[in-house]
Structure formats: structure tokens, C-alpha cells
Design an enzyme around this catalytic site. Structure first.
Site, mmCIF file in Angstrom:
data_model
loop_
_atom_site.group_PDB
_atom_site.id
_atom_site.type_symbol
_atom_site.label_atom_id
_atom_site.label_comp_id
_atom_site.label_asym_id
_atom_site.label_seq_id
_atom_site.Cartn_x
_atom_site.Cartn_y
_atom_site.Cartn_z
ATOM 1 C CG ASP A 129 27.127 -32.901 36.686
ATOM 2 O OD1 ASP A 129 26.510 -32.747 37.742
ATOM 3 O OD2 ASP A 129 27.012 -33.912 35.970
ATOM 4 C CD GLU A 189 20.396 -28.497 38.643
ATOM 5 O OE1 GLU A 189 20.368 -29.663 39.085
ATOM 6 O OE2 GLU A 189 20.957 -27.561 39.236
HETATM 7 O O1 TRH Z 1 22.857 -32.706 29.874
HETATM 8 P P1 TRH Z 1 21.830 -32.812 30.921
HETATM 9 O O2 TRH Z 1 20.965 -33.977 30.813
HETATM 10 O O3 TRH Z 1 22.507 -32.768 32.344
HETATM 11 C C1 TRH Z 1 22.095 -33.575 33.413
HETATM 12 C C2 TRH Z 1 21.384 -32.825 34.485
HETATM 13 O O4 TRH Z 1 22.117 -31.732 34.946
HETATM 14 C C3 TRH Z 1 21.130 -33.753 35.647
HETATM 15 O O5 TRH Z 1 20.482 -33.074 36.694
HETATM 16 C C4 TRH Z 1 22.420 -34.307 36.109
HETATM 17 O O6 TRH Z 1 22.229 -35.149 37.167
HETATM 18 C C5 TRH Z 1 23.058 -35.011 34.955
HETATM 19 O O7 TRH Z 1 23.269 -34.112 33.890
HETATM 20 C C6 TRH Z 1 24.383 -35.586 35.339
HETATM 21 O O8 TRH Z 1 20.860 -31.522 30.879
HETATM 22 P P2 TRH Z 1 21.091 -30.020 31.353
HETATM 23 O O9 TRH Z 1 21.164 -29.957 32.843
HETATM 24 O O10 TRH Z 1 20.062 -29.251 30.706
HETATM 25 O O11 TRH Z 1 22.488 -29.604 30.782
HETATM 26 C C7 TRH Z 1 22.701 -29.348 29.418
HETATM 27 C C8 TRH Z 1 23.634 -28.170 29.260
HETATM 28 O O12 TRH Z 1 24.036 -28.059 27.900
HETATM 29 C C9 TRH Z 1 22.999 -26.853 29.624
HETATM 30 O O13 TRH Z 1 23.946 -26.017 30.250
HETATM 31 C C10 TRH Z 1 22.622 -26.251 28.268
HETATM 32 C C11 TRH Z 1 23.760 -26.738 27.436
HETATM 33 N N1 TRH Z 1 23.509 -26.814 25.991
HETATM 34 C C12 TRH Z 1 24.242 -25.993 25.153
HETATM 35 O O14 TRH Z 1 25.062 -25.191 25.630
HETATM 36 N N2 TRH Z 1 24.073 -26.109 23.808
HETATM 37 C C13 TRH Z 1 23.174 -26.968 23.264
HETATM 38 O O15 TRH Z 1 23.052 -27.033 22.009
HETATM 39 C C14 TRH Z 1 22.390 -27.780 24.150
HETATM 40 C C15 TRH Z 1 21.369 -28.721 23.572
HETATM 41 C C16 TRH Z 1 22.595 -27.693 25.499
#
Ligand code: TRH
Length: 389
Positions: free
Chosen positions: A31, A276
Site C-alpha cells: 500500500d 502488487e
Molecule cells: O509487501 P507486499 O506483499 O504488499 C502487499 C500487496 O500490495 C497486496 O496487493 C496488498 O493487498 C497487501 O500488500 C496489503 O508486496 P508489494 O506490493 O510488492 O510491496 C512491496 C514493496 O516494498 C514494493 O514497493 C517494493 C518494496 N521493497 C523495497 O523497497 N525494498 C525491498 O528490499 C523489498 C523486498 C521491497
């Protein structure tokens, strides 16, 4: 200048349009990750952006330094704030009542209320095209009389598209993955293939390790922030105690900034992503990827995964040498038992690269989400309101 010419005053630059984004962190990072990415891009385009969020802790690693024009602020600070010209409610997070009341006041007596947009979750399901851009007149509550607009990201030209910052693909092309990994101490040994793993705790890690172990070439597994950082090394040690897993090596990475996480995805041969935002970033990386979808209690994620697989395979047909990649995706999500087809798909990952590139090209031919959102706002007629504090 002729003597009779009127004195000229230098033209004042138009005030930057103000955008307020609201985000509630339900769990995980997506989010905030999506909201931050959009907010940062809007600020980079010269807009004045405030991101109000109820949990800003992850910013410390996602975005260690704030770009000009972007303010990330605690949710409750918005209670007394003057609304901006454009208000983005992310993922139906419900704006604070006091803020919506002020939006209504601005719209009363013929005034201009903010353009109010709900930015929805990403899906390839058919309802997205049907619902994108719909108006929701507010018939009751603090926003009574206002319109809220639904904006759906998506994979087709009849949706709001995907976030794709200007220059992103050029930066990915120019990136030297080996040098970047080496500079961080994460370089593969000669002959080692590299994968990044960002996964939920329920991922079938045992099956993954067993399948990778059966491959002829060794793997370096770069473990992103999250549960597999504990679980995977233990499983690997178990495997090695049985005299297997000699070709597998893992490294736990610190939480990276969003910019560095992109670079990691560009550097790896295979990316396991989730939720996402990382899912979208893996698509822009153009490397083979396996998506772990955010599981919902009612099982709705199964249909969401199938919708994506169908859209993906339609736009980027499978390479003849490749394996059954959907079988791997279903198995990785626990929607199907791990099968020899999943093993084979994983073993034939290089063939998947063509499909990933073709898919990226297909997506890149569409307008990105920020462009579309700005056009949508222009169409709905948001004008800067001078004198906002
Ligand atoms: O963390 P998530 O599992 O987020 C989820 C999804 O958005 C899902 O649809 C939603 O319903 C739920 O949250 C509440 O996975 P996502 O979406 O990939 O988000 C991770 C974020 O973290 C993304 O912006 C990338 C960032 N990130 C970094 O900045 N550094 C890192 O080292 C990693 C591993 C991720």
C-alpha cells in the site's frame, strides 16, 4: 520600448497543482510502496504532493531521502489540512471525515471541489475494464454531493495502466547487473545463476529448493527482507545434511530502497515477487518472474492469478522450448500440487526470458498510469486554487 508602451510585469509562473494522496497500511508494504511510487513521480513532474499515511515506518528504507516537492506526513496531520486540488484515496482507504467535510465546503455555493479519485488494486480480471473511470456520486455522509471517481490500474489500454516512471526502461537496459551485485558483495560465483526471492511465509520453499537442486547449474539465492530469510537457510541446511543442496547458496539482503530493489530485479536471472508493486517491477525488469499473489480468505486470489496468466500468455505466447510456466505459478501459490511440470518450467527458465521481454514490450506500448491519471484529472477539470496553505 516605445514611450507609450504600458509597463510590463513579468508573467508569474502558474502555481503548481497540489495533489494529496492518502494511504492506510493494512499489512505488508504494497500500500505504501504503490502510493510512494506514484507520489514521487508526481512530485518529479513538478506537482506539489503530500502523502498522508498512517504508518510511515517503511519509508526509512524504501525512500531514505525525500525528493523535492514531496512531503510524507502522518495521517492525523491531515485532519486540519486544507484539501488539495486533486485527492487520491488509495485502495479505498476512506479519507478522514474532517478532510472530506472541507472538500464538500469547497464545492458548496458553486465553488470547485477537489477531483476525488479512488485508486484501486491491480488485477487483470474483466471487471477492471468495466469499472475503470466510473463515477460514484456521494449520496450521503460527509462528502454528500461530491463525486468520487474509480481509477483502476491494469494491463490493457482500457484500464489505467501501470506505474512506469519516465526513463525506467532505459535505466534497466543500461544497468550492469554483475557490477552492481559485486559492488554490494552479492556477486555470483562463476557459473552461478542468481535469483531474488521476495515471498510470503507460506511459499513452498522446500519444493523450490528441491527443484533448483536438481538442476545442473548452481544457484545463488538472494533473500529479500521477510520471512524466507529465516526459513530458507534452515531448509537448505536440512537438505545439505542429507548430502544434497551443494549447488545452492543463499544470502540474506537488508531491506533495500525502492530504487535499489529495482536494480536487484534487473540484476537477477529469475525474480520471485509478490503482492502488487514488486510484481509490476519484475515485469518492467524483463526477466523471468514468478508471482506470489496476496492470498485472500475467500480464495478470490485464484481467479486473479488465472486472469493474469491468461492475459500474459495471450499477449506473449509461450516459447516452444519453455516449460509450463503457469503450472509453476499455480504450484508456487499453493493452488496446485508441485508437479514435474513445475520442475521442468523452472529448469527451462531461460526460455521464459523471451516471453518476459515480449510482455514488457507489450506493456510499454501502453500509456503509463501517471500519464493517464493526469489526463483523467485534466479531463475532469481540476484547476489550481491560489492561496492554499
Ligand atoms: O509487501 P507486499 O506483499 O504488499 C502487499 C500487496 O500490495 C497486496 O496487493 C496488498 O493487498 C497487501 O500488500 C496489503 O508486496 P508489494 O506490493 O510488492 O510491496 C512491496 C514493496 O516494498 C514494493 O514497493 C517494493 C518494496 N521493497 C523495497 O523497497 N525494498 C525491498 O528490499 C523489498 C523486498 C521491497
Amino acid at each position: 520600448m516605445p514611450a507609450h508602451a504600458p509597463p510590463t510585469t513579468p508573467a508569474m509562473p502558474a502555481p503548481a497543482q497540489r495533489w494529496d494522496l492518502f494511504c492506510r497500511v493494512i499489512d505488508n508494504y504494497g500500500d505504501l510502496g504503490v502510493s510512494l511510487r506514484l507520489a514521487r513521480e508526481l512530485a518529479g513532474l513538478g506537482l506539489q504532493v503530500r502523502l498522508w499515511c498512517d504508518d510511515l515506518r517503511a519509508l526509512a528504507w524504501m525512500q531514505p531521502t525525500m525528493p523535492v516537492g514531496l512531503a510524507c506526513l502522518p495521517w492525523n496531520d491531515s485532519l486540519g489540512a486544507e484539501p488539495a486540488e486533486v485527492v487520491i484515496e488509495t485502495f479505498g482507504c476512506e479519507l478522514p471525515t474532517a478532510y472530506v467535510e472541507r472538500m464538500s465546503t469547497l464545492g458548496a455555493h458553486g465553488g470547485t471541489p477537489p477531483i476525488w479519485i479512488n485508486l484501486e488494486y491491480l488485477s487483470a480480471e474483466p471487471y477492471v475494464e468495466r469499472s475503470h473511470g466510473l463515477r460514484s456520486p456521494q449520496l450521503s455522509g460527509p462528502g454528500r454531493g461530491l463525486d468520487k471517481w474509480f481509477f483502476y490500474p491494469g494491463f490493457t489500454s482500457r484500464t489505467g495502466g501501470l506505474l512506469r516512471e519516465a526513463g525506467l526502461l532505459q535505466a534497466a537496459h543500461a544497468h550492469d547487473g554483475l557490477a552492481w551485485l559485486a559492488a554490494r558483495g552479492w556477486a555470483p560465483a562463476p557459473g552461478e545463476q542468481v535469483l531474488s526471492l521476495f515471498a510470503y511465509p507460506q511459499a513452498p520453499l522446500r519444493e523450490l529448493l528441491r527443484a533448483l537442486d536438481e538442476q545442473a547449474r548452481p544457484w545463488l539465492l538472494l533473500l529479500c527482507h521477510g520471512a524466507p530469510q529465516q526459513a530458507l537457510p534452515e531448509l537448505l541446511a536440512e537438505l545439505q545434511a542429507e548430502g544434497r543442496g551443494q549447488h545452492l547458496r543463499s544470502l540474506a539482503l537488508p531491506p533495500l530502497s525502492q530504487a535499489d530493489y529495482d536494480r536487484l530485479l534487473w540484476s537477477c536471472d529469475l525474480n520471485l515477487v509478490r503482492g502488487e508493486d514488486s510484481f509490476v517491477r519484475a515485469q518492467w525488469a524483463g526477466q523471468p518472474f514468478v508471482w506470489q499473489i496476496y492470498a485472500q480468505d475467500d480464495g478470490a486470489h485464484g481467479a486473479k492469478l488465472e486472469a493474469f496468466l491468461a492475459t500474459f500468455e495471450h499477449a506473449a505466447p509461450r516459447h516452444a522450448a519453455g516449460g509450463d510456466w503457469p503450472a509453476l505459478a499455480r504450484a508456487w501459490n499453493g493452488l496446485q500440487a508441485w508437479s514435474p511440470q513445475a520442475d521442468l518450467a523452472l529448469a527451462r527458465w531461460p526460455a521464459q526470458r523471451d516471453q518476459a521481454r515480449q510482455w514488457r514490450e507489450h506493456l510499454a506500448s501502453q500509456l503509463d498510469l501517471t500519464q493517464q491519471l493526469r489526463a483523467f484529472v485534466a479531463d475532469k477539470g481540476a484547476a489550481p486554487r491560489p492561496g492554499l496553505g
